[in-house]
Scaffold this motif. Structure first.
Motif, PDB file in Angstrom:
ATOM      1  N   ASN A  29       0.883  -1.450   0.136  1.00  0.00           N
ATOM      2  CA  ASN A  29       0.050  -0.027  -0.141  1.00  0.00           C
ATOM      3  C   ASN A  29       0.730   1.271  -0.028  1.00  0.00           C
ATOM      4  O   ASN A  29       1.721   1.479   0.801  1.00  0.00           O
ATOM      5  CB  ASN A  29      -0.946  -0.116   1.308  1.00  0.00           C
ATOM      6  CG  ASN A  29      -1.913  -0.992   1.006  1.00  0.00           C
ATOM      7  OD1 ASN A  29      -2.042  -1.931   0.539  1.00  0.00           O
ATOM      8  ND2 ASN A  29      -2.826  -0.927   1.931  1.00  0.00           N
ATOM      9  N   CYS A  30       0.585   2.056  -0.797  1.00  0.00           N
ATOM     10  CA  CYS A  30       1.579   3.355  -1.271  1.00  0.00           C
ATOM     11  C   CYS A  30       0.505   4.417  -1.923  1.00  0.00           C
ATOM     12  O   CYS A  30      -0.272   3.911  -2.639  1.00  0.00           O
ATOM     13  CB  CYS A  30       2.695   3.204  -1.525  1.00  0.00           C
ATOM     14  SG  CYS A  30       2.766   2.183  -3.453  1.00  0.00           S
ATOM     15  N   TYR A  31       0.916   5.632  -2.167  1.00  0.00           N
ATOM     16  CA  TYR A  31       0.206   6.518  -2.940  1.00  0.00           C
ATOM     17  C   TYR A  31       0.517   6.034  -4.370  1.00  0.00           C
ATOM     18  O   TYR A  31      -0.455   6.508  -5.263  1.00  0.00           O
ATOM     19  CB  TYR A  31       1.084   7.950  -2.783  1.00  0.00           C
ATOM     20  CG  TYR A  31       0.643   8.956  -3.908  1.00  0.00           C
ATOM     21  CD1 TYR A  31      -0.704   9.232  -3.813  1.00  0.00           C
ATOM     22  CD2 TYR A  31       1.530   9.425  -4.957  1.00  0.00           C
ATOM     23  CE1 TYR A  31      -1.209  10.002  -5.152  1.00  0.00           C
ATOM     24  CE2 TYR A  31       1.005  10.166  -5.911  1.00  0.00           C
ATOM     25  CZ  TYR A  31      -0.321  10.553  -5.949  1.00  0.00           C
ATOM     26  OH  TYR A  31      -0.617  11.494  -6.847  1.00  0.00           O
ATOM     27  N   GLU A  32       1.382   5.720  -4.937  1.00  0.00           N
ATOM     28  CA  GLU A  32       1.576   5.018  -6.119  1.00  0.00           C
ATOM     29  C   GLU A  32       0.727   3.976  -6.609  1.00  0.00           C
ATOM     30  O   GLU A  32       0.412   3.804  -7.925  1.00  0.00           O
ATOM     31  CB  GLU A  32       3.138   4.567  -6.337  1.00  0.00           C
ATOM     32  CG  GLU A  32       3.915   5.929  -6.334  1.00  0.00           C
ATOM     33  CD  GLU A  32       4.593   6.156  -4.891  1.00  0.00           C
ATOM     34  OE1 GLU A  32       5.593   7.177  -4.934  1.00  0.00           O
ATOM     35  OE2 GLU A  32       4.145   5.683  -4.203  1.00  0.00           O
ATOM     36  N   TRP A  33       0.208   3.197  -5.722  1.00  0.00           N
ATOM     37  CA  TRP A  33      -0.664   2.178  -6.122  1.00  0.00           C
ATOM     38  C   TRP A  33      -1.921   2.850  -6.966  1.00  0.00           C
ATOM     39  O   TRP A  33      -2.363   2.488  -7.952  1.00  0.00           O
ATOM     40  CB  TRP A  33      -1.301   1.422  -4.931  1.00  0.00           C
ATOM     41  CG  TRP A  33      -1.438  -0.089  -5.102  1.00  0.00           C
ATOM     42  CD1 TRP A  33      -0.777  -1.169  -4.665  1.00  0.00           C
ATOM     43  CD2 TRP A  33      -2.426  -0.565  -5.849  1.00  0.00           C
ATOM     44  NE1 TRP A  33      -1.186  -2.209  -5.270  1.00  0.00           N
ATOM     45  CE2 TRP A  33      -2.431  -2.012  -5.851  1.00  0.00           C
ATOM     46  CE3 TRP A  33      -3.719  -0.180  -6.394  1.00  0.00           C
ATOM     47  CZ2 TRP A  33      -3.269  -2.944  -6.557  1.00  0.00           C
ATOM     48  CZ3 TRP A  33      -4.569  -0.947  -7.119  1.00  0.00           C
ATOM     49  CH2 TRP A  33      -4.352  -2.290  -7.299  1.00  0.00           C
ATOM     50  N   PRO A  34      -2.688   3.460  -6.021  1.00  0.00           N
ATOM     51  CA  PRO A  34      -3.962   4.379  -6.893  1.00  0.00           C
ATOM     52  C   PRO A  34      -3.478   5.184  -8.052  1.00  0.00           C
ATOM     53  O   PRO A  34      -4.126   5.202  -9.002  1.00  0.00           O
ATOM     54  CB  PRO A  34      -4.575   5.151  -5.608  1.00  0.00           C
ATOM     55  CG  PRO A  34      -3.552   5.507  -4.963  1.00  0.00           C
ATOM     56  CD  PRO A  34      -2.905   4.192  -4.558  1.00  0.00           C
ATOM     57  N   LEU A  35      -2.304   5.678  -8.037  1.00  0.00           N
ATOM     58  CA  LEU A  35      -1.715   6.460  -9.225  1.00  0.00           C
ATOM     59  C   LEU A  35      -1.805   5.664 -10.419  1.00  0.00           C
ATOM     60  O   LEU A  35      -2.294   6.080 -11.443  1.00  0.00           O
ATOM     61  CB  LEU A  35      -0.473   7.173  -8.755  1.00  0.00           C
ATOM     62  CG  LEU A  35       0.084   8.154  -9.938  1.00  0.00           C
ATOM     63  CD1 LEU A  35      -0.650   9.235  -9.935  1.00  0.00           C
ATOM     64  CD2 LEU A  35       1.439   8.541  -9.267  1.00  0.00           C
ATOM     65  N   THR A  36      -1.368   4.549 -10.180  1.00  0.00           N
ATOM     66  CA  THR A  36      -0.974   3.534 -11.061  1.00  0.00           C
ATOM     67  C   THR A  36      -2.431   3.206 -11.740  1.00  0.00           C
ATOM     68  O   THR A  36      -2.586   2.799 -12.664  1.00  0.00           O
ATOM     69  CB  THR A  36      -0.016   2.430 -10.882  1.00  0.00           C
ATOM     70  OG1 THR A  36       1.305   2.725 -10.481  1.00  0.00           O
ATOM     71  CG2 THR A  36       0.186   1.203 -12.130  1.00  0.00           C
ATOM     72  N   GLN A  37      -3.019   2.804 -10.796  1.00  0.00           N
ATOM     73  CA  GLN A  37      -4.449   2.162 -10.972  1.00  0.00           C
ATOM     74  C   GLN A  37      -5.333   3.080 -12.044  1.00  0.00           C
ATOM     75  O   GLN A  37      -5.746   2.579 -13.060  1.00  0.00           O
ATOM     76  CB  GLN A  37      -5.320   1.976  -9.665  1.00  0.00           C
ATOM     77  CG  GLN A  37      -6.636   1.450  -9.855  1.00  0.00           C
ATOM     78  CD  GLN A  37      -7.236   1.222  -8.534  1.00  0.00           C
ATOM     79  OE1 GLN A  37      -7.015   2.008  -7.555  1.00  0.00           O
ATOM     80  NE2 GLN A  37      -8.200   0.553  -8.470  1.00  0.00           N
ATOM     81  N   TYR A  38      -5.350   4.268 -11.629  1.00  0.00           N
ATOM     82  CA  TYR A  38      -6.095   5.353 -12.283  1.00  0.00           C
ATOM     83  C   TYR A  38      -5.109   5.605 -13.837  1.00  0.00           C
ATOM     84  O   TYR A  38      -6.235   5.874 -14.826  1.00  0.00           O
ATOM     85  CB  TYR A  38      -6.157   6.747 -11.619  1.00  0.00           C
ATOM     86  CG  TYR A  38      -7.434   6.533 -10.532  1.00  0.00           C
ATOM     87  CD1 TYR A  38      -9.018   6.940 -11.152  1.00  0.00           C
ATOM     88  CD2 TYR A  38      -7.253   6.037  -9.286  1.00  0.00           C
ATOM     89  CE1 TYR A  38      -9.827   6.903 -10.023  1.00  0.00           C
ATOM     90  CE2 TYR A  38      -8.352   5.849  -8.490  1.00  0.00           C
ATOM     91  CZ  TYR A  38      -9.543   6.153  -8.686  1.00  0.00           C
ATOM     92  OH  TYR A  38     -10.580   6.030  -8.003  1.00  0.00           O
ATOM     93  N   ALA A  39      -4.190   5.784 -13.629  1.00  0.00           N
ATOM     94  CA  ALA A  39      -3.250   6.230 -14.794  1.00  0.00           C
ATOM     95  C   ALA A  39      -3.486   4.785 -15.945  1.00  0.00           C
ATOM     96  O   ALA A  39      -3.698   5.118 -17.326  1.00  0.00           O
ATOM     97  CB  ALA A  39      -1.753   6.467 -14.588  1.00  0.00           C
ATOM     98  N   ALA A  40      -3.382   3.721 -15.647  1.00  0.00           N
ATOM     99  CA  ALA A  40      -3.482   2.607 -16.408  1.00  0.00           C
ATOM    100  C   ALA A  40      -4.856   2.543 -16.913  1.00  0.00           C
ATOM    101  O   ALA A  40      -5.046   2.274 -18.124  1.00  0.00           O
ATOM    102  CB  ALA A  40      -3.363   1.215 -15.573  1.00  0.00           C
ATOM    103  N   ALA A  41      -6.093   2.947 -16.039  1.00  0.00           N
ATOM    104  CA  ALA A  41      -7.338   2.850 -16.718  1.00  0.00           C
ATOM    105  C   ALA A  41      -7.332   4.141 -17.790  1.00  0.00           C
ATOM    106  O   ALA A  41      -8.111   3.849 -18.910  1.00  0.00           O
ATOM    107  CB  ALA A  41      -8.334   3.156 -15.455  1.00  0.00           C
TER     108      ALA A  41
END
Length: 527
Positions: free
Chosen positions: A49-61
Motif C-alpha cells: 500500500n502506497c500512494y503510487e498504487w492508486p496513481l498507477t491504477q487510475y493512470a492505467a485505466a
C-alpha cells in the motif's frame, strides 16, 4: 467538513489533493503511452500500500491498459507465473518490502537484467515483458524509476492518450485479479469498468457514503478487491479522503492514523480488526472520530461484530460478502438495515444483483433451505484470462455464476453463508487453496503423500494444517517442512500445524475424506 485531500500515505509522508492527483494521473498515463504501451496491454502492479498504487491504477485505466494485481509477498515462482499468465508488457514494483528485495527477485527471474544496457528489457524468460518500473529513489540497472516515467510524457504521447481515452468503452477490461480454484493454479479474473464502477456506486451508497465525505483508514491490502475497489475507487467516487496508515498492516499504526487524521471509517478483515481491538486495550487512542467499520474478506464471527460496535463506539458496522468474480460485492447490510440480522449472518443482496440458491441438480430450493448460492448481474466478471473452459465451469449458459458457497435465503430475500462447497481455506482474509500447497509439498524428496485442511483459529479464522506421510527409511521434522516452504511459497500459505501420519481417512473409492481429517485434527490439536 469535506477535506481536499484525495490520498494520504502516512509512511511515505505524502498527501495529495484531488487537483494534484488528477494532474499526476494524466502525466503518468502519458508516460505509459510514451513507453509504447497501448490499449489492452497488461501492466502488472506488485507493491504494498502506497500512494503510487492508486496513481498507477487510475493512470492505467486512463491509458486503456489492464491493471494486473500481484501480491507483493509473492515468491519468485509465483511472480513468474503471474507475469507470464497474462503476458504483462510492463511491471510496476516497489524496491524493498519486509524480506522482499524486488530487484534481487527480478534478477533471479531475469538473468539479463543486471547486464542490461537499456531500460527496454529483452528477456528470453519473459518475451512480452518490456519495462520494469520501480518505485524507488535508487537507480538500478535495467530499471525505470516511477518518477522518470511520470516525467516522460510529451506532446505526441498526450495526443495518443487523448485518442485512446475517447475509444475506451465501459465493457472493456480494466483489471485482472488473481483467484484460484481446485486446480491450485491461480486464474486471472478479468473485470470491466462497468463491473467495478457500478459495484462501487451501489456499495458506497449502501454504506452511506453519499451522506458524508468519509475519511477512510484503509489498512487492507490494495491488491485485493476489498482495497482497490471499496478503497481507492469508492473514495474518489464519493469524494472521500483515503489514508494508508502503514506499508504493511500494523494495528497500532492504524489506530494512530485514526487518531491523527480523524478517520470516520476503518476497513478490515476480521483478523485485522481483532488485532486493532487488542491494541486498543494495550494503549489508549482517541478514536472518537470513527463512526463506521466496514468488514469483509473472510467468515464473520458473531461476537466480533458486537465487540466492534461496543468497543469502537461506532454507529454502524457494515458487513460485506462477495468474491473476486463478482467485482466483488454481492450482499451487505446497509446503514438503515437491521444490525441484528447481520450479526446472525443474514445480509441483503446489493441492488440490481440477482441471487438464487440451488440444489445439486441446479433447481431452486425452498426458502430457508441450504443450497449453492448463484449470482447474476452487472457485477459478473468477463471471465478468466485465456481460460474459457474454467470460466464455463463456474458461469452457466444463463450467465449465473456458481459461487461454490452453501447458503440459505430467508423469506425477506436476505442470504446467509453457511459453508463452502469449494475446497478453500480463508486465513486472515487470504484465500488459500489446499491443492496448491499439496502440489508444492509433494516436491519434497521425503514426502510420500500429503493433504491439507483448514482448522479453526480465534484470530485468523482458519489456520492451515498439513497431514504428511513420510517415505520409508526417510526422516522429516516439522521444522524441516517449514524451512522447505520458506521463500518458496507465500508466508500465509505455510502450514501452521503439521501432523505426521501413516494413513489418511478415505472413502470406499479411495478418496481422502477431508471432513474427517478436519475433525481428527481439531481433536488431536485440542482446538
Amino acid at each position: 467538513m469535506w477535506r481536499p485531500e484525495a490520498f494520504i500515505s502516512v509512511h511515505q509522508g505524502i498527501s495529495k489533493n484531488y487537483a494534484d492527483f488528477r494532474h499526476e494521473v494524466a502525466k503518468l498515463a502519458s508516460g505509459f503511452i510514451s513507453l509504447g504501451l497501448r490499449k489492452g496491454d497488461r501492466i502488472g502492479l506488485c507493491c504494498p500500500n502506497c500512494y503510487e498504487w492508486p496513481l498507477t491504477q487510475y493512470a492505467a485505466a486512463k491509458a486503456g491498459l489492464i491493471l494486473v494485481n500481484i501480491n507483493p509477498v509473492s515468491q519468485p515462482m509465483e511472480l513468474d507465473y503471474c507475469l507470464k499468465k497474462v503476458g504483462c508488457k510492463a511491471l510496476v514494483t516497489w524496491d524493498v518490502f519486509k524480506t522482499q528485495n524486488f530487484y534481487n527477485i527480478l534478477c533471479e527471474l531475469i538473468p539479463e537484467l543486471p547486464k542490461s544496457t537499456s531500460c527496454r528489457l529483452k528477456s528470453s524468460n519473459f518475451p512480452n515483458l518490456e519495462y520494469i518500473i520501480m518505485i524507488s529513489k535508487d537507480k538500478k540497472t535495467g530499471i525505470l524509476n516511477m518518477s522518470d516515467v511520470i516525467e516522460s510524457g510529451n506532446k505526441d504521447s498526450d495526443e495518443i492518450l487523448y485518442s485512446i481515452e475517447k475509444s475506451i468503452q465501459f465493457d472493456d477490461p480494466v483489471n485482472i485479479q488473481y483467484t484460484s480454484g481446485t486446480t491450485g493454479k491461480p486464474k486471472g479474473a478479468v473485470l470491466s469498468h462497468h463491473n467495478i464502477i457500478n459495484n462501487v456506486l451501489i456499495m458506497g451508497k449502501k454504506a452511506g457514503y453519499h451522506l458524508q465525505n468519509p475519511v477512510i483508514c484503509l489498512q487492507v491490502p490494495l491488491f485485493h478487491s476489498f482495497g482497490c475497489v471499496f478503497g481507492t475507487l469508492s473514495s474518489v467516487m464519493y469524494q472521500a479522503t483515503c489514508v494508508f496508515p502503514s506499508i504493511g498492516f500494523n494495528s497500532a499504526d492504524s489506530l494512530k492514523c485514526v487518531e491523527h487524521y480523524k478517520c470516520t471509517v476503518i476497513y478490515g478483515t476480521p483478523t485485522m480488526l481483532i488485532d486493532c481491538l487488542n491494541s486498543l486495550q494495550l494503549q489508549k487512542y482517541d478514536i472518537s472520530s470513527l463512526n463506521q467499520v466496514i468488514i469483509g474478506g473472510s467468515a464473520i464471527i458473531e461476537n466480533l461484530l458486537k465487540e466492534l460496535k461496543k468497543l469502537l463506539k461506532v454507529s454502524t458496522v457494515t458487513v460485506a460478502y462477495g468474491s473476486t468474480e463478482n467485482s466483488p460485492a454481492v450482499a451487505a447490510n446497509g446503514i438503515d438495515e437491521d444490525f441484528e440480522k447481520s450479526i446472525k449472518g443474514f445480509l441483503k443482496p446489493l441492488e440490481y444483483v440477482e441471487l438464487k440458491i440451488v440444489d445439486n441438480n441446479g433447481k431452486v430450493v425452498p426458502v430457508n433451505t441450504e443450497g449453492e448460492l448463484c449470482v447474476r448481474g452487472h457485477n459478473l466478471f468477463l471471465g478468466y484470462w485465456d481460460e474459457p473452459q474454467k470460466t464455463a465451469e463456474v458461469v452457466d449458459k444463463s450467465l449465473w455464476y456458481h459461487t461454490g458457497d452453501l447458503s440459505a435465503m430467508d423469506e425477506y430475500g436476505y442470504v446467509k453463508i453457511v459453508g463452502r462447497k469449494k475446497d478453500i481455506i480463508i486465513r486472515g482474509g487470504e484465500n488459500v487453496y489446499p491443492v496448491e500447497i499439496e502440489n508444492f509439498l509433494s516436491t519434497h524428496p521425503a514426502i510420500f503423500l500429503t493433504s491439507v485442511v483448514g482448522v479453526p483459529d480465534k484470530r485468523m479464522g482458519e489456520e492451515i494444517c498439513a497431514w504428511i506421510s513420510v517415505k520409508e527409511n526417510m526422516t522429516l521434522t516439522e521444522e524441516d517442512v517449514k524451512q522447505f516452504c520458506k521463500g518458496k511459497i507465500s508466508h500465509f500459505k505455510i502450514p501452521r500445524y503439521i501432523m505426521f501420519v501413516k494413513e489418511f481417512p478415505k472413502t470406499l473409492t479411495g478418496k481422502i475424506k477431508k471432513s474427517e481429517m478436519t475433525r481428527m485434527s481439531i481433536e488431536e490439536l485440542k482446538l
